[in-house]
Design an enzyme around this catalytic site. Structure first.
Site, mmCIF file in Angstrom:
data_model
loop_
_atom_site.group_PDB
_atom_site.id
_atom_site.type_symbol
_atom_site.label_atom_id
_atom_site.label_comp_id
_atom_site.label_asym_id
_atom_site.label_seq_id
_atom_site.Cartn_x
_atom_site.Cartn_y
_atom_site.Cartn_z
ATOM 1 N N HIS A 1 0.698 -4.355 -6.903
ATOM 2 C CA HIS A 1 0.636 -5.571 -6.094
ATOM 3 C C HIS A 1 0.097 -5.278 -4.685
ATOM 4 O O HIS A 1 0.059 -4.131 -4.237
ATOM 5 C CB HIS A 1 2.022 -6.216 -5.997
ATOM 6 C CG HIS A 1 3.030 -5.360 -5.280
ATOM 7 N ND1 HIS A 1 3.088 -5.263 -3.903
ATOM 8 C CD2 HIS A 1 4.017 -4.554 -5.751
ATOM 9 C CE1 HIS A 1 4.066 -4.443 -3.556
ATOM 10 N NE2 HIS A 1 4.649 -3.997 -4.663
ATOM 11 N N GLU B 1 5.148 -7.452 3.989
ATOM 12 C CA GLU B 1 5.713 -7.039 5.275
ATOM 13 C C GLU B 1 6.815 -6.003 5.064
ATOM 14 O O GLU B 1 6.992 -5.096 5.875
ATOM 15 C CB GLU B 1 6.259 -8.262 6.015
ATOM 16 C CG GLU B 1 6.836 -7.979 7.394
ATOM 17 C CD GLU B 1 5.804 -7.503 8.416
ATOM 18 O OE1 GLU B 1 6.225 -7.101 9.518
ATOM 19 O OE2 GLU B 1 4.603 -7.542 8.123
ATOM 20 N N ASN C 1 6.825 -3.677 2.795
ATOM 21 C CA ASN C 1 6.170 -2.379 2.641
ATOM 22 C C ASN C 1 5.942 -1.745 4.008
ATOM 23 O O ASN C 1 6.201 -0.549 4.219
ATOM 24 C CB ASN C 1 4.812 -2.524 1.943
ATOM 25 C CG ASN C 1 4.912 -2.828 0.468
ATOM 26 O OD1 ASN C 1 4.061 -3.532 -0.076
ATOM 27 N ND2 ASN C 1 5.920 -2.308 -0.212
ATOM 28 N N GLU D 1 9.328 -4.635 -11.185
ATOM 29 C CA GLU D 1 9.764 -3.458 -10.447
ATOM 30 C C GLU D 1 11.177 -3.032 -10.853
ATOM 31 O O GLU D 1 11.957 -3.834 -11.376
ATOM 32 C CB GLU D 1 9.718 -3.760 -8.942
ATOM 33 C CG GLU D 1 10.084 -2.609 -8.009
ATOM 34 C CD GLU D 1 9.222 -1.367 -8.187
ATOM 35 O OE1 GLU D 1 9.328 -0.727 -9.259
ATOM 36 O OE2 GLU D 1 8.470 -1.038 -7.249
#
Length: 230
Positions: free
Chosen positions: A25, A29, A31, A98
């Site tokens: 992906h 923010e 990350n 995930e």
């Protein structure tokens, strides 16, 4: 970032075998802040949207048979952009989602390091031995089994075609580790950038790696930063 890079073209994969493009992906923010996301639905940042626009341009001439996505918005938003560009509907595949980080989700890396120092150390050195703490926390073996099943499902549905799937760091790493038959402790020796392209091929039931973490659409791997909350 989308300006000068948006017209870059990545090498096209061959359609002579079943080809699956696994794409991580785009950036969020969280990350940037090194905050654990897991199953929490952090949206794409402006950077993440620009990354996907560049990827859409790079993939414009690739004849995709299908676009799949994990359920979370940071995957589904980009998959929708790619599918629209090819006249397709994105297909949701829960096995691509995930890992559930359990109690770590929503915490900064610094907070995890302070509260779960021992577990974080094991996660970095022996990741397949760790179950994420708290409700719903998964192991890498569990993620690998559902991600691998999703890979086989996609390939089986489109034999000889080119398939693109937008997923997440952990499921893609487990698939690559399994294809390459790497020891489990080498899990962290695979780097995956946001919207990096990983190309796998299957012929006569046997998988191979064609490309790892392709980022030509972003201007090359040296443009990517390091993310720590993984």
């Amino acid at each position: 970032m989308a300006g000068s890079n948006s017209q870059k073209k990545c090498p096209e994969p061959t359609g002579r075998e079943t080809v699956v493009l696994l794409v991580r992906h785009g950036a969020t923010e969280w990350n940037r802040l090194s905050r654990y996301q897991g199953r929490l639905d952090a949206p794409l940042s402006d950077e993440g949207l620009a990354q996907f626009r560049a990827l859409v341009a790079a993939m414009s001439s690739v004849p995709l048979a299908a676009v799949y996505t994990a359920p979370l918005a940071r995957s589904a938003a980009g998959a929708g952009m790619l599918a629209d560009a090819h006249g397709l509907e994105p297909l949701v595949l829960p096995g691509l989602t995930e890992i559930c980080h359990g109690a770590w989700e929503g915490l900064l890396l610094s907070e995890v390091a302070g509260r779960y120092a021992g577990l974080l150390r094991r996660w970095r050195t022996a990741p397949y031995e760790v179950r994420m703490p708290g409700p719903g926390g998964e192991t890498l073996a569990e993620v690998e089994e559902r991600a691998w099943a999703a890979l086989e499902q996609m390939a089986g549905a489109h034999p000889g075609g080119i398939i693109l799937a937008v997923s997440h760091d952990t499921p893609i790493r487990t698939i690559i580790r399994r294809v390459l038959n790497l020891d489990q402790e080498h899990f962290w020796q695979i780097k995956l950038d946001n919207t990096g392209i990983n190309v796998l091929g299957r012929r006569e039931g046997r998988w191979r790696v064609i490309m790892l973490n392709g980022t030509c659409h972003l201007g090359g791997f040296l443009r990517a930063g390091e993310q720590l909350a993984l």
